[in-house]
Design an enzyme around this catalytic site. Structure first.
Site, PDB file in Angstrom:
ATOM      1  N   CYS A 172      85.995 109.703  -6.445  1.00 26.72           N
ATOM      2  CA  CYS A 172      85.838 108.282  -6.047  1.00 26.72           C
ATOM      3  C   CYS A 172      86.869 107.444  -6.597  1.00 26.72           C
ATOM      4  O   CYS A 172      87.603 107.651  -7.860  1.00 26.72           O
ATOM      5  CB  CYS A 172      84.564 107.488  -6.472  1.00 26.72           C
ATOM      6  SG  CYS A 172      84.276 105.981  -5.987  1.00 26.72           S
ATOM      7  N   LEU A 173      87.649 106.791  -5.492  1.00 36.79           N
ATOM      8  CA  LEU A 173      88.856 105.829  -6.008  1.00 36.79           C
ATOM      9  C   LEU A 173      88.607 104.932  -7.015  1.00 36.79           C
ATOM     10  O   LEU A 173      89.464 104.597  -7.824  1.00 36.79           O
ATOM     11  CB  LEU A 173      89.403 105.095  -4.956  1.00 36.79           C
ATOM     12  CG  LEU A 173      89.870 105.821  -3.826  1.00 36.79           C
ATOM     13  CD1 LEU A 173      90.301 104.990  -2.455  1.00 36.79           C
ATOM     14  CD2 LEU A 173      91.222 106.722  -4.015  1.00 36.79           C
ATOM     15  N   GLN A 177      84.854  97.937  -3.397  1.00 33.79           N
ATOM     16  CA  GLN A 177      86.100  98.603  -4.115  1.00 33.79           C
ATOM     17  C   GLN A 177      87.442  97.826  -3.981  1.00 33.79           C
ATOM     18  O   GLN A 177      88.219  98.285  -5.111  1.00 33.79           O
ATOM     19  CB  GLN A 177      86.199  99.991  -3.523  1.00 33.79           C
ATOM     20  CG  GLN A 177      85.086 101.060  -3.888  1.00 33.79           C
ATOM     21  CD  GLN A 177      85.418 102.291  -3.445  1.00 33.79           C
ATOM     22  OE1 GLN A 177      85.391 102.486  -2.246  1.00 33.79           O
ATOM     23  NE2 GLN A 177      86.009 103.303  -4.275  1.00 33.79           N
ATOM     24  N   HIS A 214      78.657 108.390   0.652  1.00 34.90           N
ATOM     25  CA  HIS A 214      79.189 107.837  -0.435  1.00 34.90           C
ATOM     26  C   HIS A 214      79.689 106.535  -0.211  1.00 34.90           C
ATOM     27  O   HIS A 214      79.541 105.734  -1.223  1.00 34.90           O
ATOM     28  CB  HIS A 214      80.434 108.769  -0.793  1.00 34.90           C
ATOM     29  CG  HIS A 214      81.226 108.410  -2.065  1.00 34.90           C
ATOM     30  ND1 HIS A 214      81.439 109.168  -2.954  1.00 34.90           N
ATOM     31  CD2 HIS A 214      82.118 107.185  -2.014  1.00 34.90           C
ATOM     32  CE1 HIS A 214      82.301 108.299  -3.928  1.00 34.90           C
ATOM     33  NE2 HIS A 214      82.713 107.360  -3.434  1.00 34.90           N
TER      34      HIS A 214
HETATM   35 NI    NI Z   1      83.881 105.790  -4.003  1.00 32.11          NI
END
Ligand code: NI
Length: 181
Positions: A98-99, A52, A140
């Protein structure tokens, strides 16, 4: 420590399998983990995975939770090369975000209890059992390491909504149509 840019849905780094960390002690890895801690704190999420922040490595962070699922103020759990194993077959539904998919939530089934194994940032073995929200966040984040985003885990494609419509998702989750096999 530096804030890193968070990859958003559509960026290919979120869809690839991240590689194992070969040397936890490399300065670049240490810097990456420090930056992930700061980036997670700034973004206010429950967890973050290295892909991410555009680093395709098997590193995840999960915040420590206190009563009522409030994040505790200390540094998050840092797990390198994590492996998860479900404990039992029980799964439960909850609303997840989710970011990398800001503003969107989905109803996602996850194992209620999982066992995690990996190493910490100093290379020491780290393992334990997690349940509920903690187990959910672990699943996750490990999904991120395998290039899986939460929409892939939806039971029904319409189990997704904007945060502003969360109430409708909650109604939907409680409806009789939902079963977790
Ligand atoms: Ni996420």
């Amino acid at each position: 420590m530096t804030l890193r840019k968070i990859a958003r849905l559509g960026h290919p780094v979120l869809l690839e399998r991240a590689r194992e960390v070969a040397d936890h002690d490399e300065p670049e890895i240490r810097r990456l983990i420090d930056d992930m801690i700061e980036t997670l704190r700034d973004a206010g999420g429950f967890g973050i995975a290295a892909p991410q922040v555009h680093a395709a490595l098997r590193i995840i962070l999960v915040v420590h939770l206190e009563e009522g699922n409030r994040p505790r103020g200390d540094d998050p759990l840092v797990l390198l090369n994590p492996i998860l194993e479900p404990v039992g077959s029980e799964r439960e539904l909850a609303i997840e975000g989710c970011l990398s998919i800001p503003g969107i939530r989905g109803i996602i089934p996850r194992y209620r209890v999982v066992r995690y194994d990996g190493i910490d940032r100093d290379g020491k073995p780290l393992s334990g059992e997690a349940s509920g929200l903690f187990a959910r966040i672990l699943q996750h984040e490990v999904d991120h390491l395998d290039g899986i985003l939460f929409p892939e885990r939806l039971v029904h494609p319409c189990d997704m909504a904007f945060e502003s419509e969360r109430k409708h998702l909650e109604d939907r989750m409680r409806s009789a149509n939902h079963h977790v096999e």
